[in-house]
Write an enzyme that holds these catalytic residues in place. Sequence first.
Site, PDB file in Angstrom:
ATOM      1  N   HIS A   1       0.973  -1.073  -0.327  1.00 49.78           N
ATOM      2  CA  HIS A   1      -0.049   0.011   0.380  1.00 49.78           C
ATOM      3  C   HIS A   1       0.951   1.221  -0.217  1.00 49.78           C
ATOM      4  CE1 HIS A   1      -3.424   1.953   0.428  1.00 49.78           C
ATOM      5  NE2 HIS A   1      -2.780   3.040   1.560  1.00 49.78           N
TER       6      HIS A   1
ATOM      7  N   GLU B   1      -8.994 -10.046   6.672  1.00 48.06           N
ATOM      8  CA  GLU B   1     -11.103  -9.663   5.736  1.00 48.06           C
ATOM      9  C   GLU B   1     -10.600  -7.865   5.534  1.00 48.06           C
ATOM     10  OE1 GLU B   1     -10.345  -9.228   9.932  1.00 48.06           O
ATOM     11  OE2 GLU B   1     -10.137 -11.567   8.484  1.00 48.06           O
TER      12      GLU B   1
HETATM   13  C1  GRF Z   1       1.753   0.671  -6.018  1.00 46.62           C
HETATM   14  O1  GRF Z   1       1.595   3.151  -5.596  1.00 46.62           O
HETATM   15  C2  GRF Z   1       0.778  -0.278  -5.152  1.00 46.62           C
HETATM   16  O2  GRF Z   1       1.358   0.609  -3.809  1.00 46.62           O
HETATM   17  C3  GRF Z   1      -1.014   0.305  -4.994  1.00 46.62           C
HETATM   18  O3  GRF Z   1      -1.118   0.398  -6.141  1.00 46.62           O
HETATM   19  C4  GRF Z   1       0.153   1.073  -7.399  1.00 46.62           C
HETATM   20  C5  GRF Z   1       0.293  -0.285  -8.323  1.00 46.62           C
HETATM   21  O4  GRF Z   1       1.033  -0.021  -9.300  1.00 46.62           O
HETATM   22  N1  GRF Z   1      -1.035  -0.990  -4.505  1.00 46.62           N
HETATM   23  P1  GRF Z   1       1.986  -1.114 -10.069  1.00 46.62           P
HETATM   24  O5  GRF Z   1       0.808  -1.837 -10.682  1.00 46.62           O
HETATM   25  O6  GRF Z   1       2.973  -2.151  -9.330  1.00 46.62           O
HETATM   26  O7  GRF Z   1       3.267  -0.306 -10.915  1.00 46.62           O
END
Ligand code: GRF
Length: 217
Positions: free
Chosen positions: A116, A149
């Site tokens: 995240h 969850e």
């Molecule tokens: C990333 O910033 C990740 O942290 C979030 O969504 C984005 C996905 O980027 N969950 P990518 O598809 O890995 O380029």
Amino acid sequence: MVTVKKKIGIVASGSGSNAEAIMEACRSGILRGLAEVGVLLCNKRGALCLERAKKFNVPGILVESDGFKGTREDFDRSLVKEMKVRNVDIVCFAGYMRLVSPYFLQQYAGRVMNIHPALLPSFQGMHAHKDALAYGVKVSGCTVHFVDEKTDHGPIIIQKAVPVYDDDTEETLGSRVLKYEYKIYPQAIKWFAEGKLEIKDRIVKIKNGEDKTLVLE
Ligand code: GRF
């Protein structure tokens, strides 16, 4: 002694740059000899992550969510089926934009990770950078956590803080954070593959007091 490599199943929806960082780490980085990506599952037709999988000779499979007729669990059963036939040990969500069913989590209990782009528990949800800028934080970052969850909620494995500057936009902050996502995700997987992660209640500890230079540098 022959080490059995851990099989990673990546689930993604979009660009897949984190997926690429994981595949690269398996090919020639910190996961080399320890883990390999057995499959990349994607729920969005035409997503770049499928192209990235091809570059690494990783099977990329589209399980399309748009227009899917069944329940969330039915959808997740299709994902789990694809992972089970490939003996996936650990599931890595990498920009996967769907909620997951209890069924999915039961199948891979304690073995599903997510990344995240904020320092959880701050700024959960889809617009982490926008929310962080609107709030006026001076530090943001990224988090790898086990999935439970609730959205962006499970036990935290590793985090990296990055500065937020006055003139930052979602894009500039996003790309500063992404650079570290590419480092901390493979690191979290490495600890998992080495059997070093211990979870008690929601606290994750790394056995043998592994140094935290990545987090603090
Ligand atoms: C990333 O910033 C990740 O942290 C979030 O969504 C984005 C996905 O980027 N969950 P990518 O598809 O890995 O380029």
